[in-house]
Write an enzyme that holds these catalytic residues in place. Structure first.
Site: not given
Length: 297
Positions: A2, A127
């Site tokens: 992340c 993402e």
DNA sequence: CCAGACGTTGTT
DNA sequence: GTCTGG
DNA sequence: CCAGACGTTGTT
DNA sequence: GTCTGG
């Protein structure tokens, strides 16, 4: 893993979304510290500050560890021994932590062992998926669907699902590290959709960042005559570059996620990894006592 | 013992 | 290629 | 995470 | 501050 989140709710809405129950079962809202530093954004990058929940006991000696404080904090772990004023001078990356080595890496295991746990609040995270044959990376927004309880704060690859898990994670006075680690497991009621390349630049802070969008169109770089000749020249002269159009090795067609979390997903591999993680912890510390009962010699 | 790192991604 | 800034 | 810089002297 | 490598 992340590296980008959205956390755009107005402060009062966010606060209400963080309602929790304290040790006595009373419903409470977290108390703010430095509320003016809260900067809502659809596009939060490392080095920005994000709101974080943590136990009141981290701030006041003798406080009720089940009470929660909310503070905007800079993304990334700053080791306690780091003496520079400017955390950006830290010469290695601490914006992410691998769950499979958290008990080995000194920068993470030491603070973890001291109960330094928090929960980073976010609407969801982004993402980027690398696709074969293009240099473009397709961004996705990943989030809890807005159906269940409205509050589902997350810590990135480690996601806490629901109020109880959050409360236990934060209550380092009563909940041991080993118990806390068990709260982290792959979650399945999570969803995602592709988003616009607008999110790539962290200066862009608009709802378009997380709005559903079409997949990136794989556009062949329209090569002018001159650039084609240039490419040919590079292909013959440079040993590093591969001839354009030469067959690629990986024809599996399986999308490659940058995230270990999504790549291996909730199946055996991850389960096994989690178990061995806990096993190792259990080995190195047999009967861990909650922080509140530890003797301070 | 001292010196020096302490971290992740991804790609080769 | 690698680091910094956002 | 991605985007964009990556440098110095000296002068305006 | 704490761990690893030499």
């Amino acid at each position: 893993m992340c590296g980008r989140t959205s956390c755009h709710l107005p402060r009062d809405v966010l606060t209400r979304a963080c309602a929790y129950h304290d040790r006595q079962g009373r419903r409470r809202l977290p108390e703010w510290r430095d509320p003016d530093k809260y900067c809502p954004s659809y596009n939060k990058s490392p080095q920005s500050s994000s709101p974080v929940l943590l136990s009141r006991l981290h701030f006041e000696k003798g406080a009720d560890s089940s009470e929660q404080i909310i503070i905007p904090m800079r993304w990334g772990l700053v080791p306690s021994w780091f003496k520079e004023n400017d955390p950006s001078k830290l010469q290695f990356n601490t914006t992410n932590c691998r769950s499979d080595t958290i008990l080995e890496k000194q920068s993470f295991k030491v603070p973890l062992g001291k109960g330094r746990r928090c929960v980073v609040l976010a609407d969801g995270f982004y993402e980027w998926q690398r696709c074969q044959g293009t240099n473009q990376r397709q961004p996705y927004f990943i989030y809890f669907p807005q159906i269940k309880t409205e509050k589902s704060p997350t810590r990135m690859p480690a996601i806490l699902d629901g109020e109880e898990a959050v409360s236990k994670w934060l209550d380092f006075g009563e909940v041991t590290t080993q118990e806390a680690l068990k709260l982290i497991h792959p979650i399945d009621n999570i969803t995602f959709h592709p988003v616009s390349l607008v999110v790539n630049n962290s200066r862009n802070n608009t709802p378009e960042c997380l709005a559903p969008a079409d997949l990136v169109t794989k556009k062949e770089p329209k090569t002018s005559g001159s650039s084609q000749r240039m490419m040919q020249w590079l292909a013959t002269k440079s040993p590093k570059k591969e001839a354009p159009g030469s067959p690629k090795k990986d024809e599996s067609g399986i999308p490659q996620w940058s995230s270990q979390f999504l790549q291996k997903s909730p199946l055996p591999a991850k389960r096994g990894a989690t178990r061995s993680l806990l096993d190792r912890w259990l080995k190195q510390e047999k009967e861990e006592e909650p922080m509140a009962k530890r003797s301070h010699s």
